[in-house]
Design a protein around this motif. Sequence first.
Motif, PDB file in Angstrom:
ATOM      1  N   GLU A 250       0.831  -1.206   0.000  1.00 23.67           N
ATOM      2  CA  GLU A 250       0.000   0.000   0.000  1.00 23.67           C
ATOM      3  C   GLU A 250       0.866   1.257   0.000  1.00 23.67           C
ATOM      4  O   GLU A 250       0.511   2.280  -0.597  1.00 23.67           O
ATOM      5  N   GLU A 251       2.032   1.190   0.659  1.00 24.37           N
ATOM      6  CA  GLU A 251       2.880   2.373   0.769  1.00 24.37           C
ATOM      7  C   GLU A 251       3.486   2.800  -0.565  1.00 24.37           C
ATOM      8  O   GLU A 251       4.050   3.888  -0.675  1.00 24.37           O
ATOM      9  N   SER A 252       3.381   1.969  -1.600  1.00 26.27           N
ATOM     10  CA  SER A 252       3.891   2.381  -2.916  1.00 26.27           C
ATOM     11  C   SER A 252       2.951   3.357  -3.615  1.00 26.27           C
ATOM     12  O   SER A 252       3.344   4.044  -4.557  1.00 26.27           O
ATOM     13  N   ARG A 253       1.699   3.449  -3.142  1.00 30.72           N
ATOM     14  CA  ARG A 253       0.703   4.294  -3.813  1.00 30.72           C
ATOM     15  C   ARG A 253       1.145   5.751  -3.880  1.00 30.72           C
ATOM     16  O   ARG A 253       0.999   6.408  -4.920  1.00 30.72           O
ATOM     17  N   GLU A 254       1.673   6.284  -2.803  1.00 28.61           N
ATOM     18  CA  GLU A 254       2.054   7.685  -2.768  1.00 28.61           C
ATOM     19  C   GLU A 254       3.152   7.983  -3.784  1.00 28.61           C
ATOM     20  O   GLU A 254       3.128   9.024  -4.459  1.00 28.61           O
ATOM     21  N   PHE A 255       4.112   7.094  -3.919  1.00 21.52           N
ATOM     22  CA  PHE A 255       5.209   7.302  -4.874  1.00 21.52           C
ATOM     23  C   PHE A 255       4.690   7.269  -6.317  1.00 21.52           C
ATOM     24  O   PHE A 255       5.115   8.062  -7.157  1.00 21.52           O
ATOM     25  N   VAL A 256       3.788   6.351  -6.597  1.00 24.75           N
ATOM     26  CA  VAL A 256       3.213   6.261  -7.941  1.00 24.75           C
ATOM     27  C   VAL A 256       2.397   7.510  -8.238  1.00 24.75           C
ATOM     28  O   VAL A 256       2.488   8.102  -9.329  1.00 24.75           O
ATOM     29  N   ARG A 257       1.606   7.948  -7.268  1.00 26.19           N
ATOM     30  CA  ARG A 257       0.794   9.162  -7.456  1.00 26.19           C
ATOM     31  C   ARG A 257       1.670  10.364  -7.761  1.00 26.19           C
ATOM     32  O   ARG A 257       1.389  11.141  -8.683  1.00 26.19           O
ATOM     33  N   ARG A 258       2.756  10.524  -7.007  1.00 23.87           N
ATOM     34  CA  ARG A 258       3.639  11.672  -7.222  1.00 23.87           C
ATOM     35  C   ARG A 258       4.300  11.620  -8.589  1.00 23.87           C
ATOM     36  O   ARG A 258       4.492  12.658  -9.234  1.00 23.87           O
ATOM     37  N   ARG A 259       4.639  10.434  -9.047  1.00 22.16           N
ATOM     38  CA  ARG A 259       5.241  10.336 -10.392  1.00 22.16           C
ATOM     39  C   ARG A 259       4.272  10.851 -11.448  1.00 22.16           C
ATOM     40  O   ARG A 259       4.643  11.635 -12.328  1.00 22.16           O
ATOM     41  N   PHE A 260       3.015  10.417 -11.374  1.00 23.68           N
ATOM     42  CA  PHE A 260       2.070  10.836 -12.397  1.00 23.68           C
ATOM     43  C   PHE A 260       1.648  12.290 -12.224  1.00 23.68           C
ATOM     44  O   PHE A 260       1.299  12.955 -13.209  1.00 23.68           O
ATOM     45  N   GLU A 261       1.731  12.797 -11.036  1.00 29.01           N
ATOM     46  CA  GLU A 261       1.509  14.231 -10.856  1.00 29.01           C
ATOM     47  C   GLU A 261       2.615  15.039 -11.535  1.00 29.01           C
ATOM     48  O   GLU A 261       2.349  16.093 -12.124  1.00 29.01           O
ATOM     49  N   ARG A 262       3.847  14.561 -11.440  1.00 31.21           N
ATOM     50  CA  ARG A 262       4.952  15.246 -12.130  1.00 31.21           C
ATOM     51  C   ARG A 262       4.730  15.248 -13.638  1.00 31.21           C
ATOM     52  O   ARG A 262       4.976  16.252 -14.322  1.00 31.21           O
ATOM     53  N   ILE A 263       4.271  14.144 -14.161  1.00 27.23           N
ATOM     54  CA  ILE A 263       3.977  14.073 -15.594  1.00 27.23           C
ATOM     55  C   ILE A 263       2.833  15.017 -15.936  1.00 27.23           C
ATOM     56  O   ILE A 263       2.885  15.767 -16.923  1.00 27.23           O
ATOM     57  N   ASP A 264       1.786  15.007 -15.121  1.00 28.86           N
ATOM     58  CA  ASP A 264       0.626  15.852 -15.381  1.00 28.86           C
ATOM     59  C   ASP A 264       0.997  17.319 -15.383  1.00 28.86           C
ATOM     60  O   ASP A 264       0.509  18.111 -16.211  1.00 28.86           O
ATOM     61  N   ARG A 265       1.899  17.724 -14.461  1.00 31.75           N
ATOM     62  CA  ARG A 265       2.290  19.143 -14.398  1.00 31.75           C
ATOM     63  C   ARG A 265       3.038  19.587 -15.650  1.00 31.75           C
ATOM     64  O   ARG A 265       3.051  20.782 -15.953  1.00 31.75           O
ATOM     65  N   SER A 266       3.616  18.670 -16.373  1.00 33.43           N
ATOM     66  CA  SER A 266       4.350  19.057 -17.579  1.00 33.43           C
ATOM     67  C   SER A 266       3.421  19.575 -18.681  1.00 33.43           C
ATOM     68  O   SER A 266       3.884  20.204 -19.649  1.00 33.43           O
ATOM     69  N   PHE A 267       2.115  19.359 -18.543  1.00 34.42           N
ATOM     70  CA  PHE A 267       1.156  19.891 -19.515  1.00 34.42           C
ATOM     71  C   PHE A 267       0.814  21.356 -19.251  1.00 34.42           C
ATOM     72  O   PHE A 267       0.206  22.002 -20.095  1.00 34.42           O
ATOM     73  N   ASP A 268       1.211  21.855 -18.084  1.00 36.72           N
ATOM     74  CA  ASP A 268       0.931  23.247 -17.755  1.00 36.72           C
ATOM     75  C   ASP A 268       2.035  24.117 -18.363  1.00 36.72           C
ATOM     76  O   ASP A 268       3.029  24.412 -17.732  1.00 36.72           O
ATOM     77  N   LEU A 269       1.832  24.496 -19.601  1.00 41.96           N
ATOM     78  CA  LEU A 269       2.883  25.176 -20.362  1.00 41.96           C
ATOM     79  C   LEU A 269       3.102  26.615 -19.920  1.00 41.96           C
ATOM     80  O   LEU A 269       4.139  27.213 -20.222  1.00 41.96           O
ATOM     81  N   ASP A 270       2.137  27.222 -19.261  1.00 38.80           N
ATOM     82  CA  ASP A 270       2.306  28.609 -18.847  1.00 38.80           C
ATOM     83  C   ASP A 270       2.894  28.657 -17.444  1.00 38.80           C
ATOM     84  O   ASP A 270       3.315  29.693 -16.992  1.00 38.80           O
TER      85      ASP A 270
END
Length: 270
Positions: A250-270
Amino acid sequence: MEQLNGRVAVITGGASGIGLATARRLAAEGMKLVLADIEQNSLDKAVAEFKGQGTPVIGVKTDVSKRDQVKALADAAWDAFGGVNVLFNNAGVAVYGPLQEMKHEDWEWSINVNLWGVIHGIEAFVPRMLEQGEEGHIISTASFAGLVPNSGLGVYCVTKYGVVALAECLYRDLRGTKLSASVLCPMLVKTNIGDSARNRPSELGGTSMVRRRNQEEQNSLQGRTLETPEVAERVLRAIRRQELYIITHEESREFVRRRFERIDRSFDLD
């Protein structure tokens, strides 16, 4: 895949660790076993254990990095039991250290076993499993390191990311058939993978190129260390429910979430 009694499971890396624990769990469900391992002594011991309890079983010494040996494993399974219903591509190795210190031999050995080993399993078994027309399941062991980058495990991560991608694509490609696929992504499990260099080929450095984690690196590892039967229970559940991802910690969930949040933030071009 609910009915396991009387069906056949092939497990690479089946003489120890997660492979052996899963073999025990599947045997308890009435499955016949084909165990593959690179270590003959461990393989003989495992086969003797299952024969002693009345489980139909054969052992086949197999180096999964060799395509011809994995094909021979498939032939042995069909010759012994007439088919295969569960394939567990579980054999794996690990090397440690930052990428800038890795040698070509580290890459070659890791890719040969961790990635080519799984590819060889898919090539040798899946077409024949489809042809036999029965329900079946393919599990491939990746790692938490196949979902999130880990410092000092770059080579291992690359191979395990590949296994995750392979399993995800296989899951999609098998839609509409009687087969399905899973990928196992544990954090720390009590196995002997930390000593996998004992089987490293001499032409790829043998034990002379072993680098073990220092105490600081060991202390920095995240998550609990699970016992192998806990992981085997999750593998069984995934077979029954046709789950793609087998996440054990279960403790791996936070690390996976943060990885995909980093990817998601790359779409914020401004």
